[in-house]
Design a protein around this motif. Structure first.
Motif, PDB file in Angstrom:
ATOM      1  N   ASP A 537     118.659  11.518  22.501  1.00 34.32           N
ATOM      2  CA  ASP A 537     119.447  12.546  21.831  1.00 34.32           C
ATOM      3  C   ASP A 537     118.609  13.815  21.740  1.00 34.32           C
ATOM      4  OD1 ASP A 537     121.557  10.714  21.296  1.00 34.32           O
ATOM      5  OD2 ASP A 537     120.412   9.927  19.603  1.00 34.32           O
ATOM      6  N   ASN A 538     119.230  14.929  22.078  1.00 37.14           N
ATOM      7  CA  ASN A 538     118.524  16.208  22.034  1.00 37.14           C
ATOM      8  C   ASN A 538     119.365  17.184  21.223  1.00 37.14           C
ATOM      9  OD1 ASN A 538     117.008  18.642  22.896  1.00 37.14           O
ATOM     10  ND2 ASN A 538     116.096  17.259  24.385  1.00 37.14           N
ATOM     11  N   VAL A 539     119.425  18.444  21.638  1.00 34.38           N
ATOM     12  CA  VAL A 539     120.306  19.387  20.934  1.00 34.38           C
ATOM     13  C   VAL A 539     121.764  18.956  21.063  1.00 34.38           C
ATOM     14  CG1 VAL A 539     118.770  21.368  21.048  1.00 34.38           C
ATOM     15  CG2 VAL A 539     120.279  20.893  22.967  1.00 34.38           C
ATOM     16  N   ILE A 540     122.053  18.191  22.096  1.00 38.72           N
ATOM     17  CA  ILE A 540     123.329  17.491  22.247  1.00 38.72           C
ATOM     18  C   ILE A 540     123.005  16.006  22.290  1.00 38.72           C
ATOM     19  CG2 ILE A 540     125.313  17.093  23.761  1.00 38.72           C
ATOM     20  CD1 ILE A 540     125.062  19.921  24.766  1.00 38.72           C
ATOM     21  N   PRO A 541     123.750  15.160  21.579  1.00 38.55           N
ATOM     22  CA  PRO A 541     123.458  13.726  21.610  1.00 38.55           C
ATOM     23  C   PRO A 541     123.534  13.171  23.034  1.00 38.55           C
ATOM     24  CG  PRO A 541     125.067  14.224  19.905  1.00 38.55           C
ATOM     25  CD  PRO A 541     124.892  15.474  20.707  1.00 38.55           C
ATOM     26  N   ALA A 542     122.730  12.162  23.307  1.00 28.12           N
ATOM     27  CA  ALA A 542     122.729  11.535  24.623  1.00 28.12           C
ATOM     28  C   ALA A 542     124.111  10.965  24.932  1.00 28.12           C
ATOM     29  CB  ALA A 542     121.685  10.426  24.672  1.00 28.12           C
ATOM     30  N   SER A 543     124.556  11.166  26.160  1.00 34.43           N
ATOM     31  CA  SER A 543     125.891  10.698  26.537  1.00 34.43           C
ATOM     32  C   SER A 543     126.014   9.186  26.385  1.00 34.43           C
ATOM     33  CB  SER A 543     126.220  11.134  27.960  1.00 34.43           C
ATOM     34  OG  SER A 543     125.157  10.873  28.844  1.00 34.43           O
ATOM     35  N   ASN A 544     124.933   8.447  26.587  1.00 38.07           N
ATOM     36  CA  ASN A 544     124.998   6.990  26.406  1.00 38.07           C
ATOM     37  C   ASN A 544     125.176   6.603  24.937  1.00 38.07           C
ATOM     38  OD1 ASN A 544     124.652   4.902  28.687  1.00 38.07           O
ATOM     39  ND2 ASN A 544     123.351   6.598  29.340  1.00 38.07           N
ATOM     40  N   SER A 545     124.533   7.348  24.035  1.00 35.80           N
ATOM     41  CA  SER A 545     124.678   7.015  22.613  1.00 35.80           C
ATOM     42  C   SER A 545     126.101   7.316  22.136  1.00 35.80           C
ATOM     43  CB  SER A 545     123.653   7.774  21.763  1.00 35.80           C
ATOM     44  OG  SER A 545     123.909   9.161  21.720  1.00 35.80           O
ATOM     45  N   VAL A 546     126.678   8.415  22.623  1.00 36.03           N
ATOM     46  CA  VAL A 546     128.056   8.756  22.256  1.00 36.03           C
ATOM     47  C   VAL A 546     129.017   7.724  22.837  1.00 36.03           C
ATOM     48  CG1 VAL A 546     129.863  10.518  22.384  1.00 36.03           C
ATOM     49  CG2 VAL A 546     127.467  11.205  22.137  1.00 36.03           C
ATOM     50  N   MET A 547     128.749   7.326  24.079  1.00 34.59           N
ATOM     51  CA  MET A 547     129.620   6.337  24.728  1.00 34.59           C
ATOM     52  C   MET A 547     129.572   4.997  23.987  1.00 34.59           C
ATOM     53  SD  MET A 547     131.665   6.711  27.222  1.00 34.59           S
ATOM     54  CE  MET A 547     132.978   5.496  27.120  1.00 34.59           C
ATOM     55  N   ALA A 548     128.396   4.612  23.536  1.00 33.22           N
ATOM     56  CA  ALA A 548     128.267   3.352  22.788  1.00 33.22           C
ATOM     57  C   ALA A 548     129.069   3.417  21.484  1.00 33.22           C
ATOM     58  CB  ALA A 548     126.792   3.064  22.501  1.00 33.22           C
ATOM     59  N   LYS A 549     129.020   4.541  20.795  1.00 35.36           N
ATOM     60  CA  LYS A 549     129.804   4.691  19.562  1.00 35.36           C
ATOM     61  C   LYS A 549     131.303   4.635  19.847  1.00 35.36           C
ATOM     62  CE  LYS A 549     128.209   7.627  16.329  1.00 35.36           C
ATOM     63  NZ  LYS A 549     127.601   8.844  15.721  1.00 35.36           N
ATOM     64  N   ASN A 550     131.708   5.296  20.937  1.00 35.27           N
ATOM     65  CA  ASN A 550     133.123   5.253  21.317  1.00 35.27           C
ATOM     66  C   ASN A 550     133.577   3.818  21.568  1.00 35.27           C
ATOM     67  OD1 ASN A 550     133.257   8.067  21.283  1.00 35.27           O
ATOM     68  ND2 ASN A 550     132.879   8.273  23.475  1.00 35.27           N
ATOM     69  N   VAL A 566     129.361  -4.455  25.093  1.00 37.29           N
ATOM     70  CA  VAL A 566     128.613  -3.417  25.807  1.00 37.29           C
ATOM     71  C   VAL A 566     127.907  -2.485  24.819  1.00 37.29           C
ATOM     72  CG1 VAL A 566     128.807  -1.411  27.329  1.00 37.29           C
ATOM     73  CG2 VAL A 566     130.072  -3.503  27.857  1.00 37.29           C
ATOM     74  N   ALA A 567     128.614  -2.071  23.774  1.00 35.82           N
ATOM     75  CA  ALA A 567     128.025  -1.172  22.775  1.00 35.82           C
ATOM     76  C   ALA A 567     126.829  -1.814  22.085  1.00 35.82           C
ATOM     77  CB  ALA A 567     129.080  -0.780  21.753  1.00 35.82           C
ATOM     78  N   LYS A 568     126.991  -3.047  21.651  1.00 37.16           N
ATOM     79  CA  LYS A 568     125.908  -3.730  20.943  1.00 37.16           C
ATOM     80  C   LYS A 568     124.721  -4.001  21.856  1.00 37.16           C
ATOM     81  CE  LYS A 568     128.386  -5.929  17.114  1.00 37.16           C
ATOM     82  NZ  LYS A 568     128.783  -7.211  16.477  1.00 37.16           N
ATOM     83  N   GLN A 569     125.005  -4.309  23.117  1.00 35.50           N
ATOM     84  CA  GLN A 569     123.915  -4.563  24.064  1.00 35.50           C
ATOM     85  C   GLN A 569     123.079  -3.299  24.276  1.00 35.50           C
ATOM     86  OE1 GLN A 569     125.192  -5.633  28.052  1.00 35.50           O
ATOM     87  NE2 GLN A 569     123.394  -6.914  28.359  1.00 35.50           N
ATOM     88  N   MET A 570     123.747  -2.163  24.399  1.00 39.65           N
ATOM     89  CA  MET A 570     123.026  -0.895  24.567  1.00 39.65           C
ATOM     90  C   MET A 570     122.118  -0.627  23.373  1.00 39.65           C
ATOM     91  SD  MET A 570     126.266   1.300  26.007  1.00 39.65           S
ATOM     92  CE  MET A 570     125.503   2.881  26.312  1.00 39.65           C
ATOM     93  N   LEU A 571     122.654  -0.819  22.178  1.00 37.93           N
ATOM     94  CA  LEU A 571     121.859  -0.571  20.966  1.00 37.93           C
ATOM     95  C   LEU A 571     120.693  -1.550  20.869  1.00 37.93           C
ATOM     96  CD1 LEU A 571     121.593   1.044  18.311  1.00 37.93           C
ATOM     97  CD2 LEU A 571     123.007  -0.716  17.226  1.00 37.93           C
TER      98      LEU A 571
END
Length: 671
Positions: A537-550, A566-571
């Protein structure tokens, strides 16, 4: 010849008259380098970048520089906002080579695109000397450059892989406590933010810290977040005259900004201040939201419902020269002429003194005391001083509008539009202003009509009634998140099904099962020299972190176990790798969402939307909301609607209590 006149990107068009024979990044340009066996110069920047303009003026407009570049190199200009995939790969290379990055980003690469040298801003003589040395080396000892390129390429590949040691942290609560405790050691308790300069606002950091402080009743942390966003709101990084934030401040006190205004910053900051306002009811936060959205509507909203990308840091000064911040700064004689007898009081509010002085007798407006404090010192009521402040700002605005405005980047980027769309939704939740929801819906429909193709893919960019560039993961994840947020305020299930459709497309074309993360680019795009997985995550959150939340949120709405897995595995893979929590705040937010602190609420009844208005105005970051005013086939809501009743289902860990009918009891349970 220079081919950039064929492009639509404002940044590329800025370089269309350079004597350098620039080409855009495309297969033809790359093929030409291979065919001629020439080194490639890849120069990356963006339209609002001050130092990009400086290097252009010093070097790329220089005939001697152009001669060296045109004779020996294939020269490619890249707008990092149009091609974040290219930028990400070569940024990794420069960070490996030099230990830091930034823009302009300048790379010299082999004809196959593998980098051999790079850096950021270079003065003219240094640039010429380096290029001549590299060309000579390529002529005399090409095997040395190829060997270095291979080793560097291996390094890029290595940092592109997410380490999975197979471990799983069973006590995520303790892990978060330790990371937040470590983070606190970097806090600046004088001005907020991190104790270093320059200061970037990093809105996702403070959204997580606000949530963490609230859910864990950490009063000290909550105080720090409010200190930070108050000091940011005091300026000069916030434009008190016309709303909107600049990209970052060069100093510790949020005073002197790097003056460009970016859509992505402002979208996220509106979401942050909306959350903070719901929790605190601080009138300053409301003022910031309203001013910023007025600015966005006036300066960036298009007739089609899209949002432009940015305003430049530079504008013409009174000598008709481009200068950073010229549009925004003030000198004392100007202020005295405009404010007359109010100048002294104005100077107290906005520090027309050593605290507010920038350089060359220019002042950047900044508060360091509350309006209440200054009013008391001057025997005024708070209301009287607030009224004066509004009058002053209107006077300055009218005067400033006579100046030459900063240049506009008039492309519409899908990902950034979605961030601003969510900002409008969050502002609507906090303030209840119907216009904010209307603009949000208009923008969502713009994305659907102009940026979502009949083949199912999103485009990344839109300008001159033309959609271009196949979308990146950042486009999908932020649009999905915005559509979910639209559902949460409208209860129109169309937005959830649109989010699901985009999610399924993303799983098909971006997901790498072996890595268990999403690639930044689609499998339909031409491969770059390395695959990029955006996880920090930077000035914009990482696309993978947003995708996991979605995925996790949609797994609840649609009872989809695969999304959840998939979300839990990423985390699970990411958490053990976190060393610097500020670079993973959106992942930490996901950890809170998956924790036992999170709840779900279904509001079922003919008055569900009206009830939802009251609930969404409260700060419940740990609650996923759904609702219906008639029977629904959405799995989470199925068989929960009873005609003539308003029922509330409070759920946790997939276990729902008996339906409640008392609104206050529901609020108590959610709290």
């Amino acid at each position: 010849m220079n081919e950039l006149h064929l492009e639509t990107s404002p940044y590329l068009l800025q370089h269309a008259n350079n004597p350098v024979f620039w080409k855009a990044w495309n297969s033809a340009s790359l093929a030409e380098a291979k065919e001629k066996n020439q080194l490639i110069i890849i120069s990356i920047g963006y339209s609002a970048c001050h130092w990009c303009h400086v290097m252009e003026h010093e070097s790329f407009e220089n005939e001697a520089v152009a001669t060296v570049m045109n004779t020996h190199f294939v020269n490619i200009k890249v707008d990092r906002e149009e091609r974040p995939d290219v930028d990400a790969v070569y940024m990794k290379a420069v960070q490996i080579m030099t230990g830091h990055g930034g823009w302009p980003l300048n790379i010299v690469a082999l004809p196959d695109g593998r980098p051999v040298w790079g850096g950021t801003y270079f003065r003219t003589n240094e640039w010429i000397d380096t290029l001549e040395q590299l060309q000579k080396m390529y002529q005399l000892a090409p095997e040395k450059m190829v060997d270095y390129a291979e080793k560097l390429h291996q390094g890029i590949e290595a940092i592109s892989i997410i380490q999975n040691d197979g471990s799983e942290n069973s006590n995520q609560k303790l892990l978060l406590e330790n990371l937040v405790s470590k983070w606190k050691k970097s806090f600046d308790w004088d001005f907020g933010g991190m104790a270093r300069a320059p200061k970037f606002m990093m809105p996702n950091n403070y959204q997580f810290l606000l949530r963490y402080a609230h859910q864990n009743k950490d009063a000290e942390l909550l105080e720090f977040v409010n200190l930070t966003i108050t000091k940011m709101g005091y300026g000069g990084i916030f434009d008190t005259v016309d709303g909107g934030f600049s990209r970052y401040s060069v100093d510790l006190k949020w005073h002197v900004p790097h003056f460009e205004k970016m859509l992505y910053d402002n979208g996220q900051l509106i979401s942050l201040y909306s959350d903070a306002y719901k929790l605190t009811q601080n009138p300053l936060y409301k003022e910031i939201i309203e001013k910023s959205l007025d600015f966005v509507k006036k300066e960036w909203k298009t007739a089609e419902g899209g949002f432009f990308s940015a305003l430049d840091a530079d504008s013409l000064n009174d000598k008709n020269h481009l200068a950073e911040g010229a549009f925004y700064v003030w000198k004392i004689p100007q202020l005295k002429t405009i404010l007359k007898e109010d100048f002294y009081l104005f100077s107290q509010v906005f520090n027309i003194n050593s605290f507010g002085l920038w350089e060359d007798e220019n002042y950047v407006l900044i508060q360091n005391q509350s309006i209440e404090t200054i009013a008391k010192l001057n025997q005024l009521t708070t209301t009287e001083l607030e009224t004066k402040k509004k009058i002053w700002e209107r006077l300055l605005y009218n005067e400033r509008e006579k100046r030459s405005k900063p240049r506009l980047d008039d492309k519409c980027l899908t990902s950034w539009n979605a961030l601003m769309l969510k900002g409008y939704i969050d502002a609507f939740k906090a303030l209840g202003n119907q216009e904010y929801l209307d603009i949000a819906l208009e923008n969502a429909n713009f994305i659907i009509k102009k940026l979502w193709s009949n083949e199912g893919n999103l485009f990344h960019s839109y300008k001159n009634e033309k959609s271009t560039i196949n979308g990146y993961l950042e486009d999908y994840c932020f649009v999905i998140a915005a559509f979910i947020a639209l559902y949460e305020v409208t209860f129109e299930e169309k937005w959830l099904y649109d989010a699901k459709q985009l999610t399924d497309y993303t799983l098909e074309h971006f997901y790498d099962e072996q890595q268990a993360f999403f690639r930044f680019t689609s499998d339909k795009d031409e491969a770059l020299i390395s695959v990029h997985f955006e996880t920090e995550d930077n000035v914009i959150p990482a696309s993978n972190s947003v995708m996991a939340k979605n995925l996790y949120q949609l797994s609840i709405y649609f009872d989809n176990s695969y999304y959840e897995k998939v979300a839990k595995q990423m985390l699970t893979i990411l958490l053990p790798n976190i060393d610097y929590p500020s670079a993973y705040s959106n992942w930490l937010d996901l950890a809170l969402t998956i924790s036992e602190q999170n709840k779900e609420l279904a509001i079922c009844g003919t008055d569900a939307r009206e009830i939802n208005k009251m609930i969404r105005a409260l700060y419940f970051p740990n609650v996923i909301i759904a609702g219906n005013e008639k029977p629904s086939r959405l799995p989470f809501l199925q068989n929960r609607f009873v005609e003539g009743k308003s029922l509330f289902y409070v759920c946790q860990n997939k276990t729902c209590q008996l339906p409640l009918e008392d609104f206050q009891e529901v609020i108590n349970q959610l709290s």
